[in-house]
Design an enzyme around this catalytic site. Structure first.
Site, PDB file in Angstrom:
ATOM      1  N   SER A  28       0.836  -1.197   0.000  1.00 31.72           N
ATOM      2  CA  SER A  28       0.000   0.000   0.000  1.00 31.72           C
ATOM      3  C   SER A  28       0.862   1.235   0.000  1.00 31.72           C
ATOM      4  CB  SER A  28      -0.927  -0.004   1.218  1.00 31.72           C
ATOM      5  OG  SER A  28      -0.185   0.408   2.346  1.00 31.72           O
ATOM      6  N   LYS A  29       0.196   2.325  -0.306  1.00 34.96           N
ATOM      7  CA  LYS A  29       0.889   3.596  -0.458  1.00 34.96           C
ATOM      8  C   LYS A  29       1.607   4.002   0.826  1.00 34.96           C
ATOM      9  CE  LYS A  29       0.104   7.630  -3.108  1.00 34.96           C
ATOM     10  NZ  LYS A  29      -0.723   8.609  -3.672  1.00 34.96           N
ATOM     11  N   ARG A  30       1.037   3.611   1.939  1.00 33.19           N
ATOM     12  CA  ARG A  30       1.610   4.020   3.202  1.00 33.19           C
ATOM     13  C   ARG A  30       3.022   3.476   3.411  1.00 33.19           C
ATOM     14  NH1 ARG A  30      -2.029   1.636   6.515  1.00 33.19           N
ATOM     15  NH2 ARG A  30      -3.538   1.574   4.843  1.00 33.19           N
ATOM     16  N   GLN A  31       3.247   2.261   2.903  1.00 30.64           N
ATOM     17  CA  GLN A  31       4.546   1.643   3.161  1.00 30.64           C
ATOM     18  C   GLN A  31       5.640   2.036   2.180  1.00 30.64           C
ATOM     19  OE1 GLN A  31       1.969  -1.145   3.723  1.00 30.64           O
ATOM     20  NE2 GLN A  31       3.045  -2.421   5.183  1.00 30.64           N
ATOM     21  N   GLY A  32       5.291   2.780   1.176  1.00 28.81           N
ATOM     22  CA  GLY A  32       6.334   3.153   0.223  1.00 28.81           C
ATOM     23  C   GLY A  32       5.703   3.557  -1.079  1.00 28.81           C
TER      24      GLY A  32
END
Ligand code: GLU
Length: 510
Positions: A276-280
């Site tokens: 997901s976007k949150r992790q990278g």
């Protein structure tokens, strides 16, 4: 004879191309090429709330950049008009051209088509008008949640008589159209990746297929497009697998032949959580901006869920090789781990193989963005100088954006503590002597003989029994760094003047 293979990639214009989208597009492309088929790019923009300005153009740009080519659908420019049947301007996106005989290739341009088909489903008794208010649906959802039931429409409007429906329509009460799902049925199909998949209709909701604003939902639009565009193979991410039974039913209701389905494994982080976007970064352009080469990204993405099997340990594949070797039946079912370290390694392999001119052309834009480069003396910003840096860094580089990062001394003047010059227990005097020996040896090399081989030869001629006594202080004098390439390499890049200057400076420090 089998029908001609037709495959589509159907992104939604949400702003950027997700790496998962790139993987789908790549597998679509490889499969199509391998089978001599036609690859179609169509745009699924029925969710207007998610639309981002310029997103379609951006998708096309990213696919183009990656070297994925399609034959039909949406384009920003059409180079081979001759063999295209029809070229039209998109009504929704003025800068987009649509090419092919099965258009429109943009869903928002065919609302009337979807409506017509939705009404046909109603007429045939396979769908129905639903006038339930949002409040009622919310109430229903709450009650179901309280009773620990799965949220599901209770088919309230299915009970309306024809007259009641007519009345409500005449009163212009907002409505949606829902698929009618007969419970207690088992739907089964053979997925090219997952094998036999079965669904029980008891767990299927009466899916909305036409919204109150007249827009179709994904399910209806997707099935109608795929049928009208004569798509033979639907290859898409596993997140769409739960939609499959609804699609299968729609094909059945319309009496259409279903395409072959292939659901590709999810992309997961090394800790197995969903990518997901949150992790990278998830946007392809983010990777390009960081200095990953498109060949490396394609290579990496191709291996997210596939390898040629048969004990092959090959990890580096060109696009041509991928086209030759790709096989849908070898796609894995298990989640594909998105391991950035592997991408770094693959990128490094591609950089290693590049010739210096190409590497220079690719790396220069990245270097130009760096403060240390902008501030560097003019001679350190010349093509000749940068290419020397690249010759030395090439084998150790993982990303283009890393050029010079670890070896700033190529671009900046050095400053360091005297102690760094000390090798083992050498005294200041010994260090001075050692640096002088190096200096004398280097001074003898003429400017036009300043080659890596000569540097190495001259220094090794004067090196004593303990190489470190000569090479450590020299390397530090040249770099001011704890770690760096060899002193021969650094001296070669710096050039005779600069190398001697740095050595003199170190001698004075002692
Ligand atoms: N529009 C969907 C997406 O954005 C495509 C789903 C499909 O391929 O059927 O991924």
């Amino acid at each position: 004879m089998d029908k001609k293979v037709r495959v589509r990639f159907a992104p939604s214009p949400t702003g950027y191309l997700h790496v998962g989208g790139l993987r789908t597009a790549l597998y679509d492309f490889l499969f199509t090429k391998k089978n001599g088929g036609t690859f179609v790019l169509k745009i699924e923009d029925t969710d207007q709330k998610r639309y981002v300005e310029g997103a379609v153009e951006n998708l096309i740009k990213s696919l183009d950049w990656a070297g994925i080519k399609w034959d039909e659908g949406v384009f920003t420019d059409v180079k081979t008009k001759e063999d295209k049947t029809e070229v039209a301007s998109s009504k929704t996106y003025p800068s987009i051209l649509e090419v092919g005989e099965y258009g429109p290739y943009v869903q928002s341009e065919k609302l009337d088509v979807y409506k017509k088909y939705a009404e046909k489903l109603v007429k045939d008794g396979n769908a129905y008008y639903c006038f339930c208010s949002l409040e009622r649906l919310e109430e229903l959802r709450k009650t179901q949640a309280a009773n620990k039931q799965a949220p599901m429409y209770d088919q309230c409007c299915l009970k309306l008589s024809e007259n009641e429906i007519k009345k409500k329509l005449a009163e212009k009460i907002p409505y949606v159209i829902r698929m009618k799902i007969k419970k207690g049925e088992i739907l089964e199909t053979n997925d090219a990746v997952r094998g036999k998949v079965r669904f029980n209709t008891d767990f299927l909701d009466d899916q909305i297929i036409l919204k109150s604003d007249g827009y179709p939902t994904y399910h209806l639009a997707s099935v109608i497009d795929d049928h009208e565009m004569k798509i033979t193979h639907v290859i898409r991410g596993e997140e769409w697998l739960p939609s499959l039974p609804k699609h299968m039913l729609l094909y059945k209701y319309f009496g259409w032949e279903t395409p072959k389905f292939a659901h590709l494994p999810l992309l997961v982080n090394p800790d197995r959580t969903k990518l997901s976007k949150r992790q990278g970064d998830v946007a392809v352009e983010d990777y390009a901006n960081k200095g990953y080469l498109k060949e490396a990204i394609i290579n990496f993405v191709a291996l997210l869920g596939w390898n040629p099997g048969e004990g092959s340990t090959q990890e580096i594949f060109s696009m041509e090789e991928l086209i030759k070797k790709f096989d849908l039946s070898k796609v894995h079912k298990a989640g594909a781990v998105f391991d950035i370290k592997k991408l770094d390694w693959i990128n490094g392999q591609y950089i290693k193989k590049m010739n210096i001119n190409d590497l220079y052309a690719e790396a220069l834009p990245f270097l130009k963005r760096k403060e240390f480069f902008k501030k560097a003396a003019e001679y350190r910003r010349t093509e000749e100088y940068i290419k020397k840096v690249l010759v030395i860094e090439k084998d150790r580089l993982t990303k283009l954006a890393d050029v010079g990062e670890e070896n700033r001394f190529f671009f900046e003047d050095v400053s360091y503590e005297k102690e760094l010059l000390r090798w083992k227990k050498m005294s200041d005097k010994d260090l001075q002597k050692s640096l002088k020996t190096s200096k004398d040896a280097l001074e003898k090399i003429p400017n036009d003989g300043w080659t890596l081989e000569n540097l190495e030869k001259s220094l090794l001629e004067v090196v004593g029994e303990r190489r470190g006594d000569l090479l450590w202080p020299l390397r530090v004098a040249l770099t001011g760094a704890q770690k760096s390439p060899s002193p021969f390499e650094v001296a070669w890049v710096l050039g005779k003047d600069q190398a001697l200057k740095r050595i003199t400076f170190a001698i004075k420090m002692l």
